[in-house]
Scaffold this motif. Structure first.
Motif, PDB file in Angstrom:
ATOM      1  N   PRO A 251      38.141  50.848  60.330  1.00 16.40           N
ATOM      2  CA  PRO A 251      37.454  50.129  59.252  1.00 16.40           C
ATOM      3  C   PRO A 251      38.300  48.958  58.776  1.00 16.40           C
ATOM      4  O   PRO A 251      39.528  48.962  58.918  1.00 16.40           O
ATOM      5  CB  PRO A 251      37.317  51.191  58.155  1.00 16.40           C
ATOM      6  N   LEU A 252      37.662  47.958  58.211  1.00 14.01           N
ATOM      7  CA  LEU A 252      38.352  46.813  57.642  1.00 14.01           C
ATOM      8  C   LEU A 252      37.989  46.689  56.168  1.00 14.01           C
ATOM      9  O   LEU A 252      36.827  46.840  55.801  1.00 14.01           O
ATOM     10  CB  LEU A 252      37.969  45.521  58.357  1.00 14.01           C
ATOM     11  N   THR A 253      38.978  46.410  55.336  1.00 10.97           N
ATOM     12  CA  THR A 253      38.743  46.151  53.919  1.00 10.97           C
ATOM     13  C   THR A 253      39.277  44.757  53.601  1.00 10.97           C
ATOM     14  O   THR A 253      40.464  44.495  53.771  1.00 10.97           O
ATOM     15  CB  THR A 253      39.444  47.196  53.039  1.00 10.97           C
ATOM     16  N   TRP A 254      38.383  43.875  53.162  1.00 10.30           N
ATOM     17  CA  TRP A 254      38.742  42.489  52.842  1.00 10.30           C
ATOM     18  C   TRP A 254      38.857  42.391  51.325  1.00 10.30           C
ATOM     19  O   TRP A 254      37.900  42.695  50.596  1.00 10.30           O
ATOM     20  CB  TRP A 254      37.674  41.520  53.357  1.00 10.30           C
ATOM     21  N   ILE A 255      40.007  41.958  50.840  1.00 15.94           N
ATOM     22  CA  ILE A 255      40.293  41.983  49.401  1.00 15.94           C
ATOM     23  C   ILE A 255      40.619  40.578  48.933  1.00 15.94           C
ATOM     24  O   ILE A 255      41.607  39.982  49.353  1.00 15.94           O
ATOM     25  CB  ILE A 255      41.472  42.921  49.090  1.00 15.94           C
ATOM     26  N   SER A 256      39.779  40.056  48.050  1.00 13.50           N
ATOM     27  CA  SER A 256      40.037  38.759  47.416  1.00 13.50           C
ATOM     28  C   SER A 256      40.112  39.003  45.912  1.00 13.50           C
ATOM     29  O   SER A 256      39.102  38.970  45.212  1.00 13.50           O
ATOM     30  CB  SER A 256      38.932  37.754  47.748  1.00 13.50           C
ATOM     31  N   GLY A 257      41.299  39.294  45.422  1.00 13.88           N
ATOM     32  CA  GLY A 257      41.491  39.572  44.011  1.00 13.88           C
ATOM     33  C   GLY A 257      41.103  40.992  43.644  1.00 13.88           C
ATOM     34  O   GLY A 257      40.671  41.782  44.490  1.00 13.88           O
ATOM     35  N   PRO A 258      41.269  41.351  42.369  1.00 15.98           N
ATOM     36  CA  PRO A 258      40.860  42.684  41.913  1.00 15.98           C
ATOM     37  C   PRO A 258      39.364  42.888  42.104  1.00 15.98           C
ATOM     38  O   PRO A 258      38.587  41.930  42.141  1.00 15.98           O
ATOM     39  CB  PRO A 258      41.224  42.670  40.419  1.00 15.98           C
TER      40      PRO A 258
END
Length: 215
Positions: A173-180
């Motif tokens: 799986p991939l988790t893309w995080i842009s800020g909280p």
């Protein structure tokens, strides 16, 4: 049939046919490299991550353990497998052993590495390999501290996708995080922490050959 169910069926068919060799692999041209110094790429990532309300701390390798202790002081920290032992000294650590959501949610913070970071979007991407843990581990605690090495920062989304190709082919799986984590209602009132951590700290480790001057 729902969209999610249809996507799951097509994904399984695609993986099965490729595993049998029925569909020849198409050559993929590598994305072009950034036409600018990597120090500029790193600085753009730090700037854009901060615009998304992440707190960015620049350190060198020697200063990393101390920076982590300062950011995580007083918090119970959930830890994925695969983190360097030197990072963990002085932390109130709770190693991940498959705990349920309630116990993970009782941890105030989580410490992870990442797979890649993207300058043009200020995004960090987790492929949940060593040092990143399962998705629940990074979504339930309220505070996420993510260590990003300068060498992991790429200029563009296509470059990030190319770097993540092996993880995708392995079914990770991939988790893309842009800020909280944040959402807005119909009146555009922003609420943070609805779908994941309310606070995001990015610890940017500057390495020889990838140095960027602090802003």
């Amino acid at each position: 049939m729902s969209t999610e169910a249809r996507l799951e069926i097509l994904t399984r068919i695609n993986r099965a046919t490729r595993a049998r060799g029925d569909v020849p692999a198409r050559p993929v041209a590598p994305p072009p490299s950034a036409p600018r110094p990597h120090a500029e790429v790193i600085e753009q990532f730090a700037e854009y991550a901060a615009e998304y309300r992440a707190h960015v701390t620049r350190v060198d390798e020697a200063g990393l353990p101390g920076a982590l202790r300062g950011l995580l002081a007083g918090e119970r920290v959930a830890l994925p497998q695969g983190l360097p032992p030197a990072w963990l000294a002085g932390l109130d650590a709770t190693p991940d052993r498959g705990q349920g959501h309630a116990e993970l949610g009782a941890c105030g913070a989580v410490l992870t590495t990442c797979a890649v970071a993207i300058a043009e979007t200020g995004t960090v991407v987790l492929d949940h390999g060593p040092g990143q843990g399962r998705r629940a581990l990074t979504l339930l605690p309220d505070h996420h501290v993510c260590v990003v090495y300068a060498s992991q920062v790429v200029d563009s989304v296509p470059q990030a996708v190319a770097a993540l190709r092996g993880a995708v082919q392995a079914g990770q799986p991939l988790t893309w995080i842009s800020g909280p984590s944040a959402t807005s209602d119909i009146e555009l009132s922003r609420v943070e922490g609805v779908h994941g951590p309310r606070r995001l700290d990015v610890v940017l480790v500057l390495e020889p050959g990838h140095l960027a001057d602090p802003a």
